[in-house]
Design a protein around this motif. Structure first.
Motif, mmCIF file in Angstrom:
data_model
loop_
_atom_site.group_PDB
_atom_site.id
_atom_site.type_symbol
_atom_site.label_atom_id
_atom_site.label_comp_id
_atom_site.label_asym_id
_atom_site.label_seq_id
_atom_site.Cartn_x
_atom_site.Cartn_y
_atom_site.Cartn_z
ATOM 1 N N ASP D 26 -2.787 -5.810 -2.246
ATOM 2 C CA ASP D 26 -3.290 -5.678 -0.875
ATOM 3 C C ASP D 26 -2.594 -4.499 -0.196
ATOM 4 N N SER D 68 -12.329 -4.999 1.205
ATOM 5 C CA SER D 68 -11.397 -4.487 2.214
ATOM 6 C C SER D 68 -10.269 -3.721 1.504
ATOM 7 N N ASP D 69 -9.012 -3.979 1.878
ATOM 8 C CA ASP D 69 -7.895 -3.234 1.283
ATOM 9 C C ASP D 69 -7.249 -4.018 0.150
ATOM 10 N N GLU D 70 -7.980 -4.951 -0.444
ATOM 11 C CA GLU D 70 -7.396 -5.739 -1.526
ATOM 12 C C GLU D 70 -8.236 -5.664 -2.793
HETATM 13 MG MG MG Z 1 -6.117 -7.243 3.259
#
Ligand code: MG
Ligand code: DGT
Ligand code: DGT
Ligand code: DGT
Ligand code: DGT
Ligand code: 3PO
Ligand code: 3PO
Ligand code: 3PO
Ligand code: 3PO
Ligand code: MG
Ligand code: MG
Ligand code: MG
Ligand code: MG
Ligand code: MG
Ligand code: MG
Ligand code: MG
Ligand code: MG
Ligand code: MG
Ligand code: MG
Ligand code: MG
Lengths: 220, 220, 220, 220
Positions: D26, D68-70
């Protein structure tokens, strides 16, 4: 209590959810006890009585399997006893087992009162992710039981009936197959291994029965 | 043995080197035993006898500290018993302790034979990196002992000598300081808490003595 | 979210309080990079620049020590970053280090643009209970640096200046002591090992300075 | 090397055999990056490109799932990479991912060169004993994706097209159901959420294809 910070040093030992938990305990230094050879019904009876005590006190256990000086206890994969903390599970089983073992000893061995050091057990928890792994675990212990028992039965026949000493008997058995041992037992001592008690050849099993009464049949 | 692969599921639980290892055990459900209140010399004696059995069998232990239904055992930071495997250390101590506790019970409580469920203990291992942490751990347990004992002494005086019931005694003590409790004991019952036996106020300690005989003095 | 139960499968990996935490990272398969032999100032500079990035972003780090393709980062024993969760500590350091290493590569190696597979690092966390253990850890890495560097310096002198091939050079060095290698360097190639740059012989150190300004002197 | 004893302080972190291993990474503090709202195709493309780099370098990975950011990476339950050591698995994935992310950034965001602090990721490993658990894990992440994306799509429509500020938009959405949000999007902004790109609504999946060519069909 200004010293309470030391509590933070206790580390989590929660076992993975959805895995079968096996706690195996094993007698410490049990070779030194003078059990009858190759099998001692009094010793087996005592182990089984202690295991029954454990199964009775810990309702989360579903299987017990015992052989020689060891017993394996299986918690269902959904068990949440003690939040699945490994140390709680292992120490509780070992403690209950030991308590019964010591308490019931005189009933099984009336002629040999316990002396120090008293009998004790170690224990460990192992997780098995699948039913197949669990079954293989039990097979592992049971195959071990079978191999050891065939060996011990032949070894002690060579000594007790064949008059050999331990060194000679060990030499005699070196490199022999299972078939060879069966043959030695039968041809030399007239022993049919197959007729030996099942409990010697296969170990002891305790199952928790679940009865469904009056339920509709669609269970998963 | 084709099933032996299951052995690989046993995970390492080796404790960090160079840390003090404390194994604390605690009686399971001991409230239900009818020990004399506020302290039962027979119960304390039994706990201490069992702990002595543990210290005798495990020479790596350096300190034992007991209070109420619990006992803490300290392994030296350089100890390598069982390669420092947590489950071996905890289960072995719990098992030996339980064995002695059950075996010696009749000598301490001749009039109340054990019945099922038998007494048993749980246990856990905790690492402490510094001597300071270890000392604080022992202080933590001892301060707990002191607080509980002062409370219990006053609580049971209110009941046994003051004729209160448990609910009333609890109310009476709610919010009281240590000084208040000393005052209650002294003014109402003529009890000087300071004169109570040290073992009640401070717990029990077992130390392994190391004697240096005829050595040159330059030890580190 | 009915699936959220899977979160419970995440296990705690909190490191023991009051221990020094060392995170050591090491380049994966760095032998394949064509670094100059026996030492490559551009490579050393890049490692140090990346390590400085890590130290800058993680203020809890107190020491960095680098040699070859590895770097060790030390968290103070009282550090509580990420609640001391091992996976957070290791992955964060590895990630920041990698980001800087890749980003700053063109400045250090303008003539060799990165190609796949890109450079990457593994990492691990190790706890040390005492300052002595921590110091010995750093000594371990530094002695390793010294031994490897003396070996490499001599090995590459035999090849680059002595005209040997790698097999021959290895044979030549087999069984030689440190003194022997110094002697080879000096007598055959006129190299005084002591005059080699300190950074080759001892590695790189990053310390976080703590300045006390205008404080009264009684610090503990 | 007299200091080598410190190696013994490295503790085993081998994961249980026969379990699916998920490594989820993440982005650290990614809220601060100025990604386009509610979705940024350049950011998604970069995450996916980095994940492809990871899947290419680690052949043991069977699934990648990003949102998303993961990103979550799945190792097959029979995987033995790095002997299943948790720290090796997590740090290697995080490092490779970070290297690609930084290296490929300029191609995705040509107008915004990276500046410090550079983007970085944390990571963790989680074991899942059954396929059902693994599927539920992926469902957990995907349902999260869906919920967040519907919220974000509506939230940013209220701001970008509805002229609200963030506080007002948040108030407007408080307590609304999925149906309410679909309705807001359609009635106020003429947006049919179902027509939004699948990648926004469901996230990104990378599967390693296994092709069986010319095999007899009886696989288990
Ligand atoms: Mg995240
Ligand atoms: N409880 C019990 N033990 C038996 C019986 N027959 C034999 N034994 C003994 C003989 C075996 O060698 C011994 C178990 O072997 P182990 O490998 O567990 O060795 P031991 O307990 O001496 O050492 P350990 O502390 O477990 O490493 O138990 C029996 O019927 N009941
Ligand atoms: N062994 C022993 N126990 C005592 C004595 N006096 C009192 N006790 C009892 C009363 C205490 O409430 C109890 C210990 O409290 P715990 O907090 O350990 O509770 P308990 O063992 O009931 O539950 P647990 O299974 O430990 O959670 O032991 C004594 O002299 N000896
Ligand atoms: N970064 C860097 N690496 C260097 C330098 N000089 C040499 N190296 C290379 C040569 C060493 O053999 C290698 C590090 O050895 P390792 O034992 O870490 O092996 P390697 O990274 O190939 O394999 P590994 O993935 O760590 O098991 O790094 C330098 O100045 N800077
Ligand atoms: N990589 C990427 N990130 C995005 C994109 N759109 C939005 N983001 C940002 C906005 C989200 O709030 C943020 C991820 O939220 P997190 O809960 O992971 O928070 P953040 O990374 O700030 O903090 P953390 O260090 O993970 O605790 O990433 C995109 O398209 N690509
Ligand atoms: O007790 P076991 O059967 O696991 O096997 P062991 O050889 O006694 O080994 P240990 O008790 O040290 O795990
Ligand atoms: O037994 P303790 O003193 O550690 O404390 P507890 O409240 O009984 O908790 P647990 O036995 O569940 O750790
Ligand atoms: O990386 P190190 O120095 O710990 O040593 P290694 O020989 O590379 O072993 P591993 O990386 O597998 O721990
Ligand atoms: O990162 P996540 O999704 O596991 O959740 P979090 O709330 O960021 O928590 P943490 O990263 O501390 O586990
Ligand atoms: Mg054993
Ligand atoms: Mg045994
Ligand atoms: Mg045995
Ligand atoms: Mg308790
Ligand atoms: Mg108790
Ligand atoms: Mg207690
Ligand atoms: Mg390595
Ligand atoms: Mg390397
Ligand atoms: Mg290296
Ligand atoms: Mg997080
Ligand atoms: Mg994030």
């Amino acid at each position: 209590n200004v010293y309470e910070y030391v509590r933070a040093f206790e580390q989590s030992d929660v076992l993975l959810p959805n895995t079968w938990i096996v706690v195996r305990i094993d007698g410490r230094g049990f070779k030194k006890y003078g059990f009858r050879k190759p099998n001692d019904d009094r010793g087996i009876g005592l182990m089984n009585a202690a295991a029954q005590g454990v199964m009775r006190e810990l309702q989360d256990l579903v299987i017990g399997y015992g052989v020689s000086d060891e017993y394996s206890f299986v918690f269902h994969k959904d068990c949440t006893l003690f939040e699945r903390r490994a140390s709680k599970l292992t120490t509780t089983i070992v403690s209950i087992f030991t308590a019964y073992y010591v308490q019931l000893w005189p009933a099984c061995f009336p002629e040999t009162p316990l002396s120090m050091p008293l009998p004790s057990f170690d224990g460990r928890a192992v997780m098995y992710p699948s039913v197949r792994n669990l079954r293989d675990y039990l097979s592992w212990r049971q195959v071990d039981c079978h191999i050891n028992n065939l060996y011990n039965t032949t070894f002690w026949a060579l000594i007790q009936q064949g008059g050999m000493d331990a060194v000679k008997a060990e030499e005699e058995l070196m490199g022999t197959s299972a078939a060879d041992k069966n043959e030695i037992l039968f041809s030399r001592f007239g022993i049919n291994y197959n007729n030996k008690p099942e409990v010697y050849k296969k170990g002891s099993v305790i199952l928790r029965e679940v009865r469904y009464i009056g339920l509709s049949p669609q269970l998963d």
